[in-house]
Design a protein around this motif. Structure first.
Motif, PDB file in Angstrom:
ATOM      1  N   ILE A   1      58.113  40.068  77.190  1.00  0.00           N
ATOM      2  CA  ILE A   1      57.373  39.577  76.025  1.00  0.00           C
ATOM      3  C   ILE A   1      57.228  38.058  76.004  1.00  0.00           C
ATOM      4  N   PRO A   2      58.245  37.259  76.357  1.00  0.00           N
ATOM      5  CA  PRO A   2      58.049  35.799  76.326  1.00  0.00           C
ATOM      6  C   PRO A   2      56.927  35.304  77.231  1.00  0.00           C
ATOM      7  N   PHE A   3      56.487  36.105  78.203  1.00  0.00           N
ATOM      8  CA  PHE A   3      55.384  35.705  79.074  1.00  0.00           C
ATOM      9  C   PHE A   3      54.023  35.966  78.433  1.00  0.00           C
ATOM     10  N   ILE A   4      53.989  36.696  77.312  1.00  0.00           N
ATOM     11  CA  ILE A   4      52.722  37.064  76.680  1.00  0.00           C
ATOM     12  C   ILE A   4      52.200  35.884  75.875  1.00  0.00           C
ATOM     13  N   GLY A   5      51.120  35.284  76.305  1.00  0.00           N
ATOM     14  CA  GLY A   5      50.484  34.221  75.540  1.00  0.00           C
ATOM     15  C   GLY A   5      51.462  33.150  75.094  1.00  0.00           C
ATOM     16  N   HIS A   6      51.410  32.865  73.793  1.00  0.00           N
ATOM     17  CA  HIS A   6      52.272  31.851  73.185  1.00  0.00           C
ATOM     18  C   HIS A   6      52.824  32.395  71.870  1.00  0.00           C
ATOM     19  N   VAL A   7      53.753  31.677  71.288  1.00  0.00           N
ATOM     20  CA  VAL A   7      54.348  32.110  70.018  1.00  0.00           C
ATOM     21  C   VAL A   7      53.268  32.393  68.989  1.00  0.00           C
ATOM     22  N   GLN A   8      52.251  31.553  68.938  1.00  0.00           N
ATOM     23  CA  GLN A   8      51.201  31.708  67.932  1.00  0.00           C
ATOM     24  C   GLN A   8      50.394  32.984  68.144  1.00  0.00           C
ATOM     25  N   THR A   9      50.079  33.293  69.398  1.00  0.00           N
ATOM     26  CA  THR A   9      49.286  34.503  69.644  1.00  0.00           C
ATOM     27  C   THR A   9      50.126  35.753  69.449  1.00  0.00           C
TER      28      THR A   9
END
Length: 279
Positions: A98-106
């Protein structure tokens, strides 16, 4: 650019979503997070006549653990799954991907099921669903069915969902005792879609490797006991079996080489973790 004209429907229940899908079929799209769909609307790559909002129904925003699975409703945000208590122990592969998915905002807006529905071959959540042999739960106004991940993804951004079906949930199996997991990916920048992503699962039954970002769908390979003396040859066979292509981000040769190197790395990681769990 701005979207083509569409009607917006805000149902008050799951049944109203299903009624709208039955009425409008392929002319409708369901939106919950919108992190992929909204840009596609703005660029007019998607032109639904009706947009159905599923984001505000509490019963679709639940994560439930049942029968050795995490069942994730269609309105569950990626951040909600990321913040699930004990996710690391319940399903380590998801916790690492999950940490690789986009950014915190997305991740605060994007949904788990939205990523599954979009079926990008470089996306992390579809890869994990295939690696873990998870399931997709589909429902129409008249019936429900469950489809295995390997049967659901048909090609690049193509799935087995029928026009009147809602992806109401997906199920990721929880970690079995004595199982090791590993995930890694290479991208141009953090948050970009992966050029190559790999996940390994190791247990007493053997080792599997799942590769995303290379072929039209993420592909899972069973390697049996995954003996080290034959691993290089097995990874080479996997790399050449994938339908790798040259594009703006990487050559086919580069993708094959990264598949070999990252594949070896995550397999050894997963086997080491499995050994620690069993000791």
């Amino acid at each position: 650019m701005k979207p083509a004209r569409f009607s917006f429907v805000r149902p008050q229940s799951r049944q109203e979503i299903l009624d709208a899908l039955t009425e409008h079929g392929s002319d409708a799209s369901v939106i919950a997070g919108g992190q992929t769909l909204v840009p596609m609307l703005n660029m007019r790559l998607a032109r639904p006549k009706v947009l159905i909002d599923a984001a505000r129904l509490p019963d679709l925003a639940r994560i439930e653990e049942e029968k050795g699975e995490l069942r994730i409703g269609c309105a569950v945000r990626q951040a909600q799954l990321e913040q699930l208590p004990n996710l690391v122990s319940k399903q380590p592969l998801l916790a690492r991907a999950i940490p690789f998915i986009g950014h915190v905002q997305t991740r605060a807006r994007g949904t788990v099921c939205g990523s599954i529905a979009h079926a990008d071959p470089s996306a992390e959540l579809p890869l994990c669903l295939i690696a873990l042999q998870g399931k997709v739960h589909l429902r129409t106004r008249r019936k429900a069915r469950t489809v295995r991940a390997e049967d659901f993804f048909l090609g690049m951004m193509s799935t087995g969902r029928e026009p009147d079906e809602l992806i109401e949930a997906v199920s990721y199996p929880t970690a079995a005792p004595g199982t090791g997991f590993a995930f890694q990916e290479i991208g141009r920048r953090h948050g970009d879609f992966a050029i190559v992503a790999v996940a390994a699962v190791a247990s007493g039954d053997g080792v599997s490797l799942t590769v995303g970002g290379v072929d039209d769908v993420a592909r899972r390979f069973d390697l049996g006991a995954g003996r080290d003396d034959g691993l290089d040859d097995a990874l080479n066979d996997i790399a050449w079996s994938l339908n790798a292509r040259d594009d703006l981000h990487a050559s086919a040769a580069y993708r094959r080489e990264i598949t070999r190197r990252l594949g070896s790395h995550v397999i050894h990681q997963a086997k080491a973790e499995a050994a620690r769990c069993q000791s």
